[in-house]
Design an enzyme around this catalytic site. Structure first.
Site, PDB file in Angstrom:
ATOM      1  N   LYS A  13       0.830  -1.217   0.000  1.00  0.00           N
ATOM      2  CA  LYS A  13       0.000   0.000   0.000  1.00  0.00           C
ATOM      3  C   LYS A  13       0.857   1.257   0.000  1.00  0.00           C
ATOM      4  O   LYS A  13       0.633   2.179  -0.766  1.00  0.00           O
ATOM      5  CB  LYS A  13      -0.936   0.041   1.227  1.00  0.00           C
ATOM      6  CG  LYS A  13      -1.890  -1.106   1.325  1.00  0.00           C
ATOM      7  CD  LYS A  13      -2.772  -1.001   2.551  1.00  0.00           C
ATOM      8  CE  LYS A  13      -2.014  -1.047   3.866  1.00  0.00           C
ATOM      9  NZ  LYS A  13      -1.349  -2.343   4.142  1.00  0.00           N
ATOM     10  N   ARG A  88      -9.133   1.515   8.801  1.00  0.00           N
ATOM     11  CA  ARG A  88      -8.756   0.119   9.058  1.00  0.00           C
ATOM     12  C   ARG A  88      -9.859  -0.624   9.790  1.00  0.00           C
ATOM     13  O   ARG A  88      -9.706  -1.804  10.069  1.00  0.00           O
ATOM     14  CB  ARG A  88      -7.491   0.111   9.920  1.00  0.00           C
ATOM     15  CG  ARG A  88      -6.237  -0.294   9.144  1.00  0.00           C
ATOM     16  CD  ARG A  88      -5.095  -0.318  10.134  1.00  0.00           C
ATOM     17  NE  ARG A  88      -3.974  -1.075   9.706  1.00  0.00           N
ATOM     18  CZ  ARG A  88      -2.842  -0.537   9.253  1.00  0.00           C
ATOM     19  NH1 ARG A  88      -2.732   0.760   9.107  1.00  0.00           N
ATOM     20  NH2 ARG A  88      -1.826  -1.309   8.945  1.00  0.00           N
ATOM     21  N   ARG A 127      11.390  -6.222   4.569  1.00  0.00           N
ATOM     22  CA  ARG A 127      11.181  -4.763   4.526  1.00  0.00           C
ATOM     23  C   ARG A 127      12.220  -4.056   5.402  1.00  0.00           C
ATOM     24  O   ARG A 127      12.526  -4.481   6.500  1.00  0.00           O
ATOM     25  CB  ARG A 127       9.768  -4.419   5.023  1.00  0.00           C
ATOM     26  CG  ARG A 127       9.555  -2.920   5.149  1.00  0.00           C
ATOM     27  CD  ARG A 127       8.108  -2.531   5.082  1.00  0.00           C
ATOM     28  NE  ARG A 127       7.292  -3.090   6.140  1.00  0.00           N
ATOM     29  CZ  ARG A 127       5.960  -2.925   6.196  1.00  0.00           C
ATOM     30  NH1 ARG A 127       5.332  -2.226   5.269  1.00  0.00           N
ATOM     31  NH2 ARG A 127       5.268  -3.460   7.177  1.00  0.00           N
ATOM     32  N   ARG A 160      11.449  -2.685  11.102  1.00  0.00           N
ATOM     33  CA  ARG A 160      10.411  -2.157  11.991  1.00  0.00           C
ATOM     34  C   ARG A 160      10.119  -3.148  13.110  1.00  0.00           C
ATOM     35  O   ARG A 160      10.069  -4.348  12.865  1.00  0.00           O
ATOM     36  CB  ARG A 160       9.126  -1.905  11.195  1.00  0.00           C
ATOM     37  CG  ARG A 160       9.092  -0.553  10.532  1.00  0.00           C
ATOM     38  CD  ARG A 160       7.962  -0.394   9.555  1.00  0.00           C
ATOM     39  NE  ARG A 160       6.657  -0.828  10.031  1.00  0.00           N
ATOM     40  CZ  ARG A 160       5.522  -0.659   9.339  1.00  0.00           C
ATOM     41  NH1 ARG A 160       5.548  -0.053   8.162  1.00  0.00           N
ATOM     42  NH2 ARG A 160       4.380  -1.076   9.817  1.00  0.00           N
ATOM     43  N   ARG A 171      -0.689  -9.307  13.189  1.00  0.00           N
ATOM     44  CA  ARG A 171      -1.195  -8.228  12.330  1.00  0.00           C
ATOM     45  C   ARG A 171      -2.075  -8.796  11.222  1.00  0.00           C
ATOM     46  O   ARG A 171      -3.064  -8.188  10.838  1.00  0.00           O
ATOM     47  CB  ARG A 171      -0.022  -7.422  11.751  1.00  0.00           C
ATOM     48  CG  ARG A 171       0.716  -6.654  12.835  1.00  0.00           C
ATOM     49  CD  ARG A 171       1.959  -6.010  12.310  1.00  0.00           C
ATOM     50  NE  ARG A 171       1.650  -4.913  11.403  1.00  0.00           N
ATOM     51  CZ  ARG A 171       2.522  -4.390  10.556  1.00  0.00           C
ATOM     52  NH1 ARG A 171       3.734  -4.870  10.474  1.00  0.00           N
ATOM     53  NH2 ARG A 171       2.168  -3.371   9.795  1.00  0.00           N
TER      54      ARG A 171
HETATM   55  P1  ADP Z   1       2.295  -1.783   3.221  1.00  0.00           P
HETATM   56  O1  ADP Z   1       2.338  -0.286   3.149  1.00  0.00           O
HETATM   57  O2  ADP Z   1       1.062  -2.375   2.579  1.00  0.00           O
HETATM   58  O3  ADP Z   1       2.498  -2.312   4.615  1.00  0.00           O
HETATM   59  P2  ADP Z   1       4.865  -1.663   1.803  1.00  0.00           P
HETATM   60  O4  ADP Z   1       4.552  -0.747   0.661  1.00  0.00           O
HETATM   61  O5  ADP Z   1       5.683  -1.116   2.931  1.00  0.00           O
HETATM   62  O6  ADP Z   1       3.498  -2.359   2.365  1.00  0.00           O
HETATM   63  O7  ADP Z   1       5.573  -2.961   1.182  1.00  0.00           O
HETATM   64  C1  ADP Z   1       6.001  -4.042   2.039  1.00  0.00           C
HETATM   65  C2  ADP Z   1       7.358  -4.553   1.560  1.00  0.00           C
HETATM   66  O8  ADP Z   1       7.202  -5.211   0.310  1.00  0.00           O
HETATM   67  C3  ADP Z   1       8.383  -3.444   1.339  1.00  0.00           C
HETATM   68  O9  ADP Z   1       9.656  -3.918   1.726  1.00  0.00           O
HETATM   69  C4  ADP Z   1       8.314  -3.168  -0.177  1.00  0.00           C
HETATM   70  O10 ADP Z   1       9.564  -2.695  -0.681  1.00  0.00           O
HETATM   71  C5  ADP Z   1       7.966  -4.548  -0.725  1.00  0.00           C
HETATM   72  N1  ADP Z   1       7.063  -4.505  -1.893  1.00  0.00           N
HETATM   73  C6  ADP Z   1       6.055  -3.622  -2.146  1.00  0.00           C
HETATM   74  N2  ADP Z   1       5.435  -3.911  -3.321  1.00  0.00           N
HETATM   75  C7  ADP Z   1       6.061  -5.013  -3.811  1.00  0.00           C
HETATM   76  C8  ADP Z   1       5.900  -5.829  -5.002  1.00  0.00           C
HETATM   77  N3  ADP Z   1       4.932  -5.567  -5.907  1.00  0.00           N
HETATM   78  N4  ADP Z   1       6.733  -6.885  -5.166  1.00  0.00           N
HETATM   79  C9  ADP Z   1       7.688  -7.173  -4.237  1.00  0.00           C
HETATM   80  N5  ADP Z   1       7.906  -6.457  -3.118  1.00  0.00           N
HETATM   81  C10 ADP Z   1       7.105  -5.404  -2.894  1.00  0.00           C
HETATM   82  P1  AMP Z   2       1.220   0.624   8.915  1.00  0.00           P
HETATM   83  O1  AMP Z   2       2.437   1.452   8.795  1.00  0.00           O
HETATM   84  O2  AMP Z   2       0.058   1.149   8.097  1.00  0.00           O
HETATM   85  O3  AMP Z   2       1.462  -0.852   8.659  1.00  0.00           O
HETATM   86  O4  AMP Z   2       0.734   0.749  10.435  1.00  0.00           O
HETATM   87  C1  AMP Z   2       1.535   0.290  11.509  1.00  0.00           C
HETATM   88  C2  AMP Z   2       0.690   0.142  12.771  1.00  0.00           C
HETATM   89  O5  AMP Z   2       0.133   1.433  13.138  1.00  0.00           O
HETATM   90  C3  AMP Z   2      -0.540  -0.781  12.651  1.00  0.00           C
HETATM   91  O6  AMP Z   2      -0.222  -2.149  12.826  1.00  0.00           O
HETATM   92  C4  AMP Z   2      -1.423  -0.223  13.780  1.00  0.00           C
HETATM   93  O7  AMP Z   2      -0.978  -0.652  15.051  1.00  0.00           O
HETATM   94  C5  AMP Z   2      -1.171   1.285  13.682  1.00  0.00           C
HETATM   95  N1  AMP Z   2      -2.151   1.948  12.780  1.00  0.00           N
HETATM   96  C6  AMP Z   2      -1.863   2.583  11.591  1.00  0.00           C
HETATM   97  N2  AMP Z   2      -2.984   3.062  11.038  1.00  0.00           N
HETATM   98  C7  AMP Z   2      -4.008   2.718  11.877  1.00  0.00           C
HETATM   99  C8  AMP Z   2      -5.426   2.895  11.839  1.00  0.00           C
HETATM  100  N3  AMP Z   2      -6.036   3.530  10.828  1.00  0.00           N
HETATM  101  N4  AMP Z   2      -6.143   2.408  12.871  1.00  0.00           N
HETATM  102  C9  AMP Z   2      -5.564   1.768  13.897  1.00  0.00           C
HETATM  103  N5  AMP Z   2      -4.246   1.546  13.987  1.00  0.00           N
HETATM  104  C10 AMP Z   2      -3.464   2.005  12.984  1.00  0.00           C
END
Ligand code: ADP
Ligand code: AMP
Length: 214
Positions: A13, A88, A127, A160, A171
């Site tokens: 995302k 969420r 990541r 992270r 999660r």
């Molecule tokens: P989210 O915001 O949904 O938690 P991220 O955008 O941080 O996910 O992506 C999670 C991990 O996967 C990151 O390390 C990112 O670089 C990698 N990633 C994102 N999109 C892809 C893809 N299409 N193919 C492979 N790896 C990806």
């Molecule tokens: P993210 O970076 O989007 O993966 O969010 C990391 C963590 O932040 C999540 O696992 C939740 O604990 C918290 N968080 C982020 N956005 C929200 C939301 N809209 N509602 C509740 N918790 C959130």
């Protein structure tokens, strides 16, 4: 253009939201980034949020909703925004709809980035996040030029706290229970768009551009 990114944690995302923000000239609003910035700056909100984040739980709705709705009032949001990680829960989605309809506005697209659970653990294990600017990398799929250093600002990369395997499982459970019902919620509203998130990140983006338009 008001866009919501849906999908499991680690689905990509944030990666796609950053690309959308750059192409369409709208801000990328990530609630996770806002909480992490608060934790880094030692705020009261950050301390409260950390208790939940470290366990892989959602931060309570009342700590999230006003924060996002206040963010919309900033001048950079006039042309719209891409929301990453919010809403969420169904109550968050309802609060968002209520706040928008009060000003005669609505969400235009809810983009669901689909990635099966078995790919997620791999994604999150690799990541890496920059401690300086928050940029996201992946050791295999999106590596930095110099190992362990951010390409953009040169700061160190970290894993992270909530990307540790045990927390990732929590999660994912929380996602299926509390966030996945939003797919049906936005399907009912007729604004859902599904993209395959398992392909290369540039191909995912091409699919999104087809939906949003050039
Ligand atoms: P989210 O915001 O949904 O938690 P991220 O955008 O941080 O996910 O992506 C999670 C991990 O996967 C990151 O390390 C990112 O670089 C990698 N990633 C994102 N999109 C892809 C893809 N299409 N193919 C492979 N790896 C990806
Ligand atoms: P993210 O970076 O989007 O993966 O969010 C990391 C963590 O932040 C999540 O696992 C939740 O604990 C918290 N968080 C982020 N956005 C929200 C939301 N809209 N509602 C509740 N918790 C959130």
């Amino acid at each position: 253009m008001k866009i919501i990114m849906l999908g499991a944690p680690g689905a990509g995302k944030g990666t796609q939201a950053k690309m959308i923000a750059a192409k369409y000239g709208i801000p990328h609003i990530s609630t996770g980034d806002i909480f992490r910035a608060n934790i880094k700056n030692g705020t009261e909100l950050g301390a409260k949020a950390k208790e939940y984040m470290d366990k892989g739980l959602l931060v309570p709705d009342e700590l999230v909703v006003d924060l996002v709705i206040d963010r919309f009032k900033e001048p950079d949001c006039q042309k719209g925004y891409v929301l990453d990680g919010f809403p969420r829960t169904i109550p968050q989605a309802e609060a968002l709809d209520k706040a928008l309809s009060a000003i005669g506005e609505k969400v235009d697209y809810a983009i669901n980035v689909e990635v099966p659970d078995e790919n997620i653990v791999n994604r999150m294990g690799g990541r890496r996040a920059c401690v300086g600017c928050g940029a996201t990398y992946h050791i295999k799929y999106s590596p930095t030029k110099v190992e362990g250093k951010c390409d953009t600002c040169g700061a160190d990369l970290i894993i992270r706290d909530d990307d540790k395997p045990e927390t990732v499982k929590n999660r994912l459970n929380v996602y299926h229970e509390q966030t996945q019902p939003l797919i049906e919620y936005y399907t009912q509203k007729g604004i859902i768009a599904e993209v395959d998130g398992t392909v290369d990140m540039n191909d995912v983006f091409d699919a999104i551009v087809k939906i949003l338009g050039e």
